[in-house]
Design a protein around this motif. Structure first.
Motif, mmCIF file in Angstrom:
data_model
loop_
_atom_site.group_PDB
_atom_site.id
_atom_site.type_symbol
_atom_site.label_atom_id
_atom_site.label_comp_id
_atom_site.label_asym_id
_atom_site.label_seq_id
_atom_site.Cartn_x
_atom_site.Cartn_y
_atom_site.Cartn_z
ATOM 1 N N ASN A 111 0.813 -1.216 0.000
ATOM 2 C CA ASN A 111 0.000 0.000 0.000
ATOM 3 C C ASN A 111 0.847 1.267 0.000
ATOM 4 O OD1 ASN A 111 -2.071 -1.810 0.024
ATOM 5 N ND2 ASN A 111 -2.647 -1.520 2.165
ATOM 6 N N ALA A 112 0.751 2.073 1.061
ATOM 7 C CA ALA A 112 1.414 3.384 1.072
ATOM 8 C C ALA A 112 2.931 3.271 1.046
ATOM 9 C CB ALA A 112 0.969 4.184 2.307
ATOM 10 N N TYR A 113 3.492 2.187 1.594
ATOM 11 C CA TYR A 113 4.940 2.038 1.647
ATOM 12 C C TYR A 113 5.440 0.971 0.673
ATOM 13 C CZ TYR A 113 4.329 4.561 6.034
ATOM 14 O OH TYR A 113 4.005 5.491 6.971
ATOM 15 N N ALA A 114 4.700 0.741 -0.403
ATOM 16 C CA ALA A 114 5.090 -0.308 -1.344
ATOM 17 C C ALA A 114 6.404 0.008 -2.047
ATOM 18 C CB ALA A 114 3.986 -0.509 -2.378
ATOM 19 N N ASP A 115 6.766 1.291 -2.160
ATOM 20 C CA ASP A 115 7.998 1.661 -2.864
ATOM 21 C C ASP A 115 9.219 1.614 -1.968
ATOM 22 O OD1 ASP A 115 6.574 2.059 -5.173
ATOM 23 O OD2 ASP A 115 6.193 4.185 -4.750
ATOM 24 N N TYR A 116 9.071 1.368 -0.697
ATOM 25 C CA TYR A 116 10.230 1.339 0.202
ATOM 26 C C TYR A 116 10.871 -0.052 0.160
ATOM 27 C CZ TYR A 116 9.000 5.840 2.176
ATOM 28 O OH TYR A 116 8.736 7.157 2.345
ATOM 29 N N TYR A 117 12.171 -0.063 0.031
ATOM 30 C CA TYR A 117 12.924 -1.318 -0.067
ATOM 31 C C TYR A 117 13.572 -1.630 1.278
ATOM 32 C CZ TYR A 117 16.795 -4.456 -1.111
ATOM 33 O OH TYR A 117 17.676 -5.491 -1.090
ATOM 34 N N LEU A 118 13.287 -2.819 1.780
ATOM 35 C CA LEU A 118 13.872 -3.278 3.043
ATOM 36 C C LEU A 118 14.721 -4.520 2.745
ATOM 37 C CD1 LEU A 118 10.812 -2.959 5.430
ATOM 38 C CD2 LEU A 118 12.755 -1.415 5.232
ATOM 39 N N PRO A 119 16.020 -4.469 3.005
ATOM 40 C CA PRO A 119 16.869 -5.638 2.718
ATOM 41 C C PRO A 119 16.515 -6.797 3.641
ATOM 42 C CG PRO A 119 18.094 -4.001 3.961
ATOM 43 C CD PRO A 119 16.776 -3.366 3.596
ATOM 44 N N PRO A 120 16.663 -8.032 3.165
ATOM 45 C CA PRO A 120 16.341 -9.189 4.014
ATOM 46 C C PRO A 120 17.340 -9.338 5.152
ATOM 47 C CG PRO A 120 17.320 -9.900 1.944
ATOM 48 C CD PRO A 120 17.097 -8.418 1.825
ATOM 49 N N THR A 121 16.866 -9.958 6.228
ATOM 50 C CA THR A 121 17.703 -10.231 7.400
ATOM 51 C C THR A 121 18.098 -11.702 7.376
ATOM 52 O OG1 THR A 121 16.555 -8.531 8.668
ATOM 53 C CG2 THR A 121 17.817 -10.180 9.907
ATOM 54 N N ARG A 122 19.408 -11.957 7.359
ATOM 55 C CA ARG A 122 19.913 -13.322 7.308
ATOM 56 C C ARG A 122 20.025 -13.906 8.710
ATOM 57 N NH1 ARG A 122 24.829 -12.808 2.822
ATOM 58 N NH2 ARG A 122 23.514 -12.053 1.087
ATOM 59 N N CYS A 123 19.577 -15.162 8.854
ATOM 60 C CA CYS A 123 19.605 -15.845 10.154
ATOM 61 C C CYS A 123 20.186 -17.247 9.943
ATOM 62 C CB CYS A 123 18.195 -15.941 10.755
ATOM 63 S SG CYS A 123 17.392 -14.348 10.981
ATOM 64 N N ARG A 124 20.776 -17.767 11.024
ATOM 65 C CA ARG A 124 21.315 -19.125 11.034
ATOM 66 C C ARG A 124 20.764 -19.864 12.249
ATOM 67 N NH1 ARG A 124 27.566 -19.636 10.557
ATOM 68 N NH2 ARG A 124 26.958 -21.728 9.931
ATOM 69 N N LEU A 125 20.336 -21.099 12.019
ATOM 70 C CA LEU A 125 19.780 -21.944 13.074
ATOM 71 C C LEU A 125 20.660 -23.178 13.210
ATOM 72 C CD1 LEU A 125 17.566 -22.647 15.099
ATOM 73 C CD2 LEU A 125 16.310 -23.714 13.219
ATOM 74 N N GLN A 126 21.110 -23.440 14.434
ATOM 75 C CA GLN A 126 21.941 -24.612 14.717
ATOM 76 C C GLN A 126 21.104 -25.675 15.400
ATOM 77 O OE1 GLN A 126 25.144 -23.981 17.459
ATOM 78 N NE2 GLN A 126 26.186 -25.876 16.924
ATOM 79 N N VAL A 127 21.041 -26.831 14.789
ATOM 80 C CA VAL A 127 20.357 -27.981 15.372
ATOM 81 C C VAL A 127 21.393 -28.765 16.169
ATOM 82 C CG1 VAL A 127 19.009 -30.032 14.910
ATOM 83 C CG2 VAL A 127 18.750 -28.026 13.445
ATOM 84 N N LEU A 128 21.200 -28.841 17.480
ATOM 85 C CA LEU A 128 22.142 -29.504 18.364
ATOM 86 C C LEU A 128 21.885 -31.006 18.413
ATOM 87 C CD1 LEU A 128 22.025 -26.920 21.291
ATOM 88 C CD2 LEU A 128 23.658 -27.018 19.404
ATOM 89 N N ALA A 129 22.802 -31.692 19.043
ATOM 90 C CA ALA A 129 22.612 -33.127 19.241
ATOM 91 C C ALA A 129 21.465 -33.358 20.211
ATOM 92 C CB ALA A 129 23.900 -33.770 19.767
ATOM 93 N N PRO A 130 20.697 -34.413 20.036
ATOM 94 C CA PRO A 130 19.557 -34.655 20.945
ATOM 95 C C PRO A 130 20.014 -34.901 22.363
ATOM 96 C CG PRO A 130 19.937 -36.554 19.521
ATOM 97 C CD PRO A 130 20.822 -35.469 19.011
ATOM 98 N N GLU A 131 19.243 -34.354 23.283
ATOM 99 C CA GLU A 131 19.550 -34.532 24.697
ATOM 100 C C GLU A 131 19.051 -35.896 25.162
ATOM 101 O OE1 GLU A 131 19.102 -29.808 25.852
ATOM 102 O OE2 GLU A 131 17.846 -31.340 26.781
ATOM 103 N N THR A 132 19.864 -36.559 25.924
ATOM 104 C CA THR A 132 19.496 -37.878 26.447
ATOM 105 C C THR A 132 19.081 -37.717 27.907
ATOM 106 O OG1 THR A 132 21.791 -38.315 27.030
ATOM 107 C CG2 THR A 132 21.054 -39.034 24.862
ATOM 108 N N ALA A 133 17.997 -38.292 28.232
ATOM 109 C CA ALA A 133 17.503 -38.204 29.608
ATOM 110 C C ALA A 133 18.352 -39.075 30.527
ATOM 111 C CB ALA A 133 16.041 -38.653 29.674
#
Length: 838
Positions: A111-133
């Motif tokens: 709508n009103a701000y359709a012409d504004y450009y926002l760069p993407p934000t890069r993220c990293r997710l680390q999957v850890l080893a499963p926890e053993t009870a």
């Protein structure tokens, strides 16, 4: 603990001067174990002046994240000056292996701000080893309903919240459990209900605990009774389950409850003493907060009588009322101008009203109250003063004759002189305006209005208004009204429209030769300059390029973009495109030295230059993508982009731009153009690839032949090729004849150097030898035998062709002039010998 306190890692990226600000935060340090949930919060702030609709989406190159997120795309509507938050949940399966996953948070305004450009934000997710009870026999319990910080149970005041606790005994023994609940205020009621155990013969055992058989489950009911009007906010009751078999084991769980706010404030004005003679009138403003939130109320008192007739003194203009509490604010009123006090009747009444405004714009009942102050008439004994005043009638008449006939005329006086507003904007075409209020305008000769800078320099005016015969000038008639002896003028235009700070001065010159002029000044007034175009983003398509050169590429080179004729390509965003006159793109090496300067001139405001039309579009922001720069030389560079306003001077196209006409340039990160990795494709001697050592046969007294050396090297513009011991620097491809040394060997080295210091080399050692060498020992033996056969007295010379003669070699022997073979068979060439110090 709030959500903000559990955030351990926050990554944010915001483009300056954007109406939308984006903050991305992870709740668990971007680390998650298999089987758990990963929550990602996206906070959007609408700092602009319009409502916004925003699309937020998670985009990932891996198909795993698209399967884990049930709702990867969400929408958010925000009013201006408001903040909103979206939460994305990623469910990690139990069988996920440890790994790193990368994704991007892409925000697209609509709508009103359709012409504004926002760069993407890069993220990293680390999957850890499963926890053993540690153990699989500990009891477990679950709650119903299941609550989270963002999905609490909404509790109405005075209601009961039922909670069901399912306990599982995973041990091999019968166990008994007891439940404790803490964390609630004292006015909350907590009731725990255990199932009754029925024994034999109709006996009922106590219900203070829950007995569960091995591998079985039991249910405990908890009832949380809220008070009639609890305080609004989040409540976190903590349940602890204790085991009789294992007293040291304590299982904890939280239940999230939320009480919605109730806004109910009643205001009342109570008159304590509203009819006064000498002392001030007294009132009390009482505020009763019948809700469950703290309220802050602003009190605005307005007199309904003439200004100055009665003064009011309010103890506090802002009142904070606690929940279920009453606050009182004293109010005093004192009538002024004692001579206006009545002599007879019921007294003089001064009405006033008090308006109430809640800080959070919540209702207040009532929103306004009215009151009156009654000034009682004077006592009868004061009439005696009138009789005494009659005795001074003669003196009064004399005074009146002097007042009306002999007294000099009352000079005019400036009662008020101020600016209509303290701040204006050049972009709106505003012009500074002033107002004044003058008493006895019939005595005015001229009014002079001048605008000065804070340093005293004249910035506007002077504007002179002549009062001819006491008449109001025609230029002031649309803005002034004259009532009796008071001239009131508002919204008077000055000629100050340029940006800057002004202090306006009004000089009133009264009629009469000896009359002193009156001077009044306003407080500083500022006219804000039009906002300049600013480069808010300057991002290269890549930070590492490879040189454009022919030849085969290595896998590492093939993965890099090529710096072709277009060179490095850029994306940028510039605000206020309607005010851009030119864009200046400057390239600098890593030492700061300028290597290029491009100007993009806008012939008309809002019209793109021809060089930018294929790459840019103009909206609320100028957004350009894949703009070629022509920078293709090998090296490390930084690019700077600077926007020039249409209001900048025409001679602003200079290396040094004034801070007043252009903002600081936007600079990219360091961009590197790597040279092509050199390769020695061919190094030949006499048409064949050169070995490490080459022996060339040469007959004795034979002229040494020239060796034909040819080479072919793959490299870029910065690649340097040297052929030693001569001729030195050579082109990438070439062929020369090289003379050999008659003594020893000759080492020929082909060396390739790059701009980064890498060196490649190939060498060959060339030695010459005689294929028919003469045996020196046989010649010496033949000479000795010939000498023994000759007479000692008259030695005769041997025949020229005698066998064994030193002058004539034996049959089958090489000629004496032929070069002999090396005497030592194990002699090494110079290239094969170990390094030795001289």
């Amino acid at each position: 603990m709030t959500v903000n306190e559990t955030v351990n890692e926050t990554s944010s990226r915001t483009i300056a001067n954007q109406p939308l600000a984006i903050t991305v935060s992870a709740w668990d340090r971007n680390q998650v174990t298999p089987g758990a949930k990963h929550y990602l919060g996206v906070t959007i702030t609408n700092r602009g002046g319009q409502d916004a609709v925003v699309q937020v989406r998670l985009e990932a190159t891996s198909a795993l994240l698209r399967l884990w997120c049930v709702q990867p795309e969400q929408w958010l509507a925000l009013s201006h000056k408001n903040i909103g938050e979206l939460t994305f949940c990623l469910q990690v399966p139990d069988d996920t292996v440890p790994q790193w996953l990368e994704y991007e948070v892409v925000v697209r305004p609509q709508n009103a701000y359709a012409d504004y450009y926002l760069p993407p934000t890069r993220c990293r997710l680390q999957v850890l080893a499963p926890e053993t009870a540690e153990t699989t026999q500990d009891p477990t319990f679950t709650f119903s309903p299941n609550t989270t910080p963002d999905r609490p149970v909404i509790v109405q005041p005075g209601t009961v919240v039922p909670i069901e606790l399912v306990v599982e005994n995973r041990s091999e023994r019968v166990d008994r459990f007891r439940l404790e609940c803490t964390g609630l205020p004292a006015d909350w009621g907590i009731q725990l209900e255990y199932p009754r155990d029925y024994g034999g013969l109709g006996l009922v055992q106590g219900d203070d605990s829950l007995g569960v058989n091995p591998g079985d489950r039991g249910i405990i009911h908890a009832l949380l009774q809220s008070p009639a009007l609890p305080l609004a906010g989040m409540y976190l009751p903590t349940f602890r389950l204790a085991s009789e078999n294992d007293p040291d084991l304590g299982l904890l769980a939280l239940v999230y409850l939320r009480i919605e706010p109730i806004y109910r404030v009643q205001a009342q004005l109570e008159a304590i003493h509203d009819q006064v003679s000498e002392r001030p009138a007294q009132f009390a403003l009482r505020f009763a907060n019948l809700g469950n939130t703290s309220r802050q109320v602003s009190v605005n008192l307005q007199s309904l009588s003439q200004p100055g007739d009665c003064t009011y003194q309010l103890a506090n203009e802002t009142v904070t009322v606690a929940p279920q509490a009453t606050t009182e604010v004293p109010l005093e009123a004192r009538p002024q101008r004692w001579w206006t006090r009545p002599w007879f009747g019921t007294g003089k009444v001064y009405p006033f009203r008090v308006a109430f405004i809640d800080r959070d714009r919540q209702p207040i009942a009532p929103e306004m109250v009215q009151g009156t102050v009654t000034w009682k008439p004077r006592p009868w004994w004061q009439l005696l003063l009138v009789v005494l005043a009659g005795l001074g009638l003669v003196g009064t008449l004399a005074f009146l004759i002097w007042w009306y006939f002999l007294r000099p005329p009352t000079p005019p006086d400036v009662l008020e002189f101020a600016a209509e507003d303290s701040r204006y904007a050049e972009v709106n075409g505003d012009m500074a305006r002033v107002r004044w209020q003058i008493e006895h305008p019939e005595r005015i000769q001229t009014l002079k209005l001048t605008g000065y800078s804070p340093e005293g320099d004249v910035l506007s005016g002077p504007l002179v208004y002549e009062f001819t015969n006491g008449q109001l000038p025609a230029a002031l008639q649309p803005f002034c009204t004259q009532q009796k002896k008071l001239l009131h003028c508002t919204q008077i235009r000055s000629d100050a429209f340029q940006p800057g700070k002004y202090v306006f001065e009004l000089i009133l010159t009264p009629k009469g030769r000896q009359a002193a002029p009156l001077v009044r000044k306003t407080t500083p007034v500022e006219i804000a300059a039009k906002p300049l175009p600013i480069v808010t983003a300057l991002i290269p398509k890549a930070l590492v390029y490879r040189e454009a050169a022919a030849g085969a590429l290595t896998p590492a080179e093939a993965a890099l973009p090529v710096a072709d004729a277009a060179g490095v390509r850029l994306d940028w965003a510039v605000t206020m495109p309607q005010d851009i006159r030119a864009l200046r793109l400057v390239g600098r090496d890593k030492d700061g030295k300028m290597v290029g300067d491009l100007w993009y001139e806008f012939a008309k405001v809002g019209e793109l230059p021809a060089a930018l039309r294929p790459f840019c579009r103009i909206g609320a922001t100028l957004v350009c993508q894949n703009v070629p720069t022509g920078l293709k030389a090998v090296g490390e560079y930084r690019l700077e982009l600077q926007a020039l306003s249409a209001d900048a001077p025409s001679n602003a196209k200079t290396p040094e731009l004034s801070e007043a006409t252009a903002p600081k340039p936007k600079t990219t990160e360091l961009i590197k153009i790597q040279p092509q990795i050199p390769q020695i494709l061919s190094f030949q001697i006499n048409g064949r690839e050169a070995p490490s050592k080459l022996l060339i046969p040469v007959q004795a007294r034979q002229t040494l032949p020239l060796v034909q050396i040819s080479w072919r090297v793959q490299g870029g513009a910065t690649t340097r090729v040297e052929l030693t011991p001569s001729p030195g620097t050579v082109p990438l491809t070439g062929k020369i004849g090289f003379p050999l040394s008659p003594q020893g060997g000759t080492t020929i080295v082909l060396q390739v150097k790059t701009l980064t210091g890498e060196v490649l080399s190939r060498s060959v050692t060339v030695e010459v030898y005689n294929p028919n060498p003469t045996d020196a020992a046989a010649i010496a033996e033949a000479a000795v035998k010939a000498a023994e056969k000759r007479p000692s007295a008259t030695p005769a010379s041997p025949a020229p062709n005698a066998p064994g003669s030193p002058a004539t070699p034996a049959s089958g022997a090489p000629s004496p002039g032929a070069a002999s073979a090396p005497a030592v068979n194990d002699r090494l060439s110079p290239s094969e010998q170990a390094p030795q110090f001289n």
